[in-house]
Design a protein around this motif. Structure first.
Motif, PDB file in Angstrom:
ATOM      1  N   ASN A  73      -6.192   7.698  -5.732  1.00 36.58           N
ATOM      2  CA  ASN A  73      -6.332   9.103  -6.171  1.00 36.58           C
ATOM      3  C   ASN A  73      -5.040   9.903  -5.970  1.00 36.58           C
ATOM      4  OD1 ASN A  73      -9.077   8.612  -6.751  1.00 36.58           O
ATOM      5  ND2 ASN A  73      -9.667   9.089  -4.646  1.00 36.58           N
ATOM      6  N   GLN A  74      -3.929   9.328  -6.334  1.00 35.70           N
ATOM      7  CA  GLN A  74      -2.641   9.984  -6.149  1.00 35.70           C
ATOM      8  C   GLN A  74      -2.110  10.547  -7.463  1.00 35.70           C
ATOM      9  OE1 GLN A  74      -1.928   6.393  -3.363  1.00 35.70           O
ATOM     10  NE2 GLN A  74       0.001   7.524  -3.270  1.00 35.70           N
ATOM     11  N   ILE A 133       0.834  -1.189   0.000  1.00 33.92           N
ATOM     12  CA  ILE A 133       0.000   0.000   0.000  1.00 33.92           C
ATOM     13  C   ILE A 133       0.877   1.250   0.000  1.00 33.92           C
ATOM     14  CG2 ILE A 133      -1.797   1.279   1.217  1.00 33.92           C
ATOM     15  CD1 ILE A 133      -2.781  -1.391   0.241  1.00 33.92           C
ATOM     16  N   PHE A 134       0.728   2.067  -1.010  1.00 31.56           N
ATOM     17  CA  PHE A 134       1.518   3.293  -1.114  1.00 31.56           C
ATOM     18  C   PHE A 134       0.652   4.549  -0.965  1.00 31.56           C
ATOM     19  CE2 PHE A 134       4.011   0.133  -3.539  1.00 31.56           C
ATOM     20  CZ  PHE A 134       5.164   0.158  -2.769  1.00 31.56           C
ATOM     21  N   GLU A 147       3.762  10.744  -8.838  1.00 32.21           N
ATOM     22  CA  GLU A 147       4.102   9.994  -7.638  1.00 32.21           C
ATOM     23  C   GLU A 147       4.007   8.488  -7.878  1.00 32.21           C
ATOM     24  OE1 GLU A 147       2.395   9.358  -3.070  1.00 32.21           O
ATOM     25  OE2 GLU A 147       1.623  10.975  -4.325  1.00 32.21           O
ATOM     26  N   ILE A 148       2.945   8.089  -8.557  1.00 31.91           N
ATOM     27  CA  ILE A 148       2.765   6.668  -8.864  1.00 31.91           C
ATOM     28  C   ILE A 148       3.909   6.152  -9.720  1.00 31.91           C
ATOM     29  CG2 ILE A 148       1.292   4.982 -10.020  1.00 31.91           C
ATOM     30  CD1 ILE A 148      -1.108   6.772  -9.292  1.00 31.91           C
ATOM     31  N   ALA A 149       4.260   6.909 -10.760  1.00 28.26           N
ATOM     32  CA  ALA A 149       5.324   6.488 -11.670  1.00 28.26           C
ATOM     33  C   ALA A 149       6.665   6.401 -10.945  1.00 28.26           C
ATOM     34  CB  ALA A 149       5.413   7.446 -12.843  1.00 28.26           C
ATOM     35  N   ARG A 150       6.932   7.332 -10.041  1.00 27.42           N
ATOM     36  CA  ARG A 150       8.194   7.329  -9.297  1.00 27.42           C
ATOM     37  C   ARG A 150       8.302   6.088  -8.410  1.00 27.42           C
ATOM     38  NH1 ARG A 150       9.199   8.604  -4.211  1.00 27.42           N
ATOM     39  NH2 ARG A 150       7.171   9.629  -3.916  1.00 27.42           N
ATOM     40  N   ILE A 151       7.224   5.778  -7.682  1.00 29.03           N
ATOM     41  CA  ILE A 151       7.239   4.614  -6.800  1.00 29.03           C
ATOM     42  C   ILE A 151       7.287   3.318  -7.604  1.00 29.03           C
ATOM     43  CG2 ILE A 151       5.900   3.344  -5.068  1.00 29.03           C
ATOM     44  CD1 ILE A 151       4.878   6.051  -4.058  1.00 29.03           C
ATOM     45  N   LEU A 199       7.497  -2.248  -9.746  1.00 27.28           N
ATOM     46  CA  LEU A 199       6.136  -2.773  -9.708  1.00 27.28           C
ATOM     47  C   LEU A 199       5.736  -3.348 -11.066  1.00 27.28           C
ATOM     48  CD1 LEU A 199       4.321   0.022  -7.660  1.00 27.28           C
ATOM     49  CD2 LEU A 199       5.318  -2.114  -6.822  1.00 27.28           C
ATOM     50  N   ASP A 200       5.071  -4.487 -11.021  1.00 30.06           N
ATOM     51  CA  ASP A 200       4.554  -5.110 -12.240  1.00 30.06           C
ATOM     52  C   ASP A 200       3.148  -4.636 -12.549  1.00 30.06           C
ATOM     53  OD1 ASP A 200       6.798  -7.045 -12.675  1.00 30.06           O
ATOM     54  OD2 ASP A 200       6.120  -7.788 -10.729  1.00 30.06           O
ATOM     55  N   ILE A 201       2.374  -4.360 -11.486  1.00 29.70           N
ATOM     56  CA  ILE A 201       0.975  -3.970 -11.643  1.00 29.70           C
ATOM     57  C   ILE A 201       0.686  -2.784 -10.739  1.00 29.70           C
ATOM     58  CG2 ILE A 201      -1.441  -4.676 -11.387  1.00 29.70           C
ATOM     59  CD1 ILE A 201      -0.563  -7.545 -11.878  1.00 29.70           C
ATOM     60  N   ILE A 202      -0.031  -1.812 -11.285  1.00 28.73           N
ATOM     61  CA  ILE A 202      -0.519  -0.678 -10.511  1.00 28.73           C
ATOM     62  C   ILE A 202      -1.994  -0.901 -10.242  1.00 28.73           C
ATOM     63  CG2 ILE A 202      -0.836   1.825 -10.455  1.00 28.73           C
ATOM     64  CD1 ILE A 202       2.097   0.912 -10.613  1.00 28.73           C
ATOM     65  N   GLN A 203      -2.378  -1.003  -8.971  1.00 30.40           N
ATOM     66  CA  GLN A 203      -3.795  -1.126  -8.624  1.00 30.40           C
ATOM     67  C   GLN A 203      -4.321   0.241  -8.215  1.00 30.40           C
ATOM     68  OE1 GLN A 203      -5.073  -4.125  -5.736  1.00 30.40           O
ATOM     69  NE2 GLN A 203      -6.633  -2.694  -5.020  1.00 30.40           N
ATOM     70  N   LEU A 204      -5.338   0.697  -8.906  1.00 33.21           N
ATOM     71  CA  LEU A 204      -5.965   1.985  -8.630  1.00 33.21           C
ATOM     72  C   LEU A 204      -7.262   1.734  -7.876  1.00 33.21           C
ATOM     73  CD1 LEU A 204      -5.310   3.657 -12.089  1.00 33.21           C
ATOM     74  CD2 LEU A 204      -3.972   3.894  -9.974  1.00 33.21           C
ATOM     75  N   HIS A 205      -7.309   2.176  -6.631  1.00 31.51           N
ATOM     76  CA  HIS A 205      -8.434   1.838  -5.764  1.00 31.51           C
ATOM     77  C   HIS A 205      -9.279   3.060  -5.393  1.00 31.51           C
ATOM     78  CE1 HIS A 205      -9.679  -1.890  -3.606  1.00 31.51           C
ATOM     79  NE2 HIS A 205     -10.467  -1.044  -2.998  1.00 31.51           N
ATOM     80  N   GLY A 206      -9.131   4.129  -6.151  1.00 31.93           N
ATOM     81  CA  GLY A 206      -9.898   5.333  -5.865  1.00 31.93           C
ATOM     82  C   GLY A 206     -10.941   5.615  -6.940  1.00 31.93           C
TER      83      GLY A 206
END
Length: 216
Positions: free
Chosen positions: A51-52, A21-22, A56-60, A66-73
């Motif tokens: 909702n970030q 969780i980021f 920021e998402i790309a940097r982390i 990361l293989d998968i980005i989960q968007l939970h917003g």
């Protein structure tokens, strides 16, 4: 997941995906990005964001491989299209869909051309991670092409029920709080037993462990 020792223990239970969780508002927020280095090769790395900013998402995603980005917003199609331009071509994107009734399944249609996976989770007052299950029968109404994970309060006593649930697009199950002994810490032995039981059914989905959140 966020503790290296627990990450190592859980990686041996038969799981195939592991998430972190980021989102800073999470009680399981991974503040030390080096924790991701403990995830062994061969396990798919999933990062959960809410909702970030895309930057920021790309940097982390880059730092943690990361293989998968989960968007939970409440990320829009336009948001996701912009994000994908900032990610490596082979990075996948998964969108969580909150479900309480059959009509909620229709939300998935708008993401059909911009994400690679869906995650159907129980709708709740918080962002997610209620520990409660929704009525899985509403997924009969999903006839899209995107593969999905089944999420929402799945626990040690659900193996038999999972064996009787079938959908051609379900590729895995999401396990979290009901295997948790403390915030961000999972019990390896019960998880391994559950995965073994679920996997013993020939028509079962591939067990997928992807850490999610009680967003309170």
């Amino acid at each position: 997941m966020r503790k290296p020792d627990n990450i190592c223990a859980i990686s041996k239970t038969g799981i195939t995906w592991m998430g972190m969780i980021f989102w800073p508002k999470s009680s399981r927020y991974v503040s030390d990005l080096s924790a991701a280095d403990a995830i062994p090769d061969g396990i798919t790395r999933v990062g959960v964001f809410v909702n970030q900013p895309n930057e920021e998402i790309a940097r982390i995603a880059d730092r943690c491989c990361l293989d998968i980005i989960q968007l939970h917003g409440s990320e829009s199609v336009a948001d996701i299209m912009a994000l994908r331009k900032m990610l490596p071509e082979d990075t996948k994107v998964m969108k969580a869909i909150s479900v309480s009734e059959a009509n909620d399944i229709k939300k998935a249609d708008s993401y059909a051309d911009v994400v690679d996976f869906l995650l159907f989770d129980t709708k709740c007052q918080t962002v997610g991670g209620s520990g409660k299950q929704f009525d899985w029968s509403v997924l009969d109404g999903y006839n899209g092409d995107l593969p999905f994970l089944l999420s929402g309060g799945i626990g040690p006593d659900d193996a038999e029920r999972l064996a009787s649930f079938h959908h051609p697009k379900m590729i895995g199950i999401d396990l979290n709080s009901r295997f948790e002994i403390a915030l961000g810490i999972k019990a390896a032995a019960p998880l391994a037993s559950f995965i073994k039981e679920v996997s013993s059914h020939p028509t079962s989905p591939t067990p997928t462990y992807k850490k999610k959140e009680n967003y309170e």
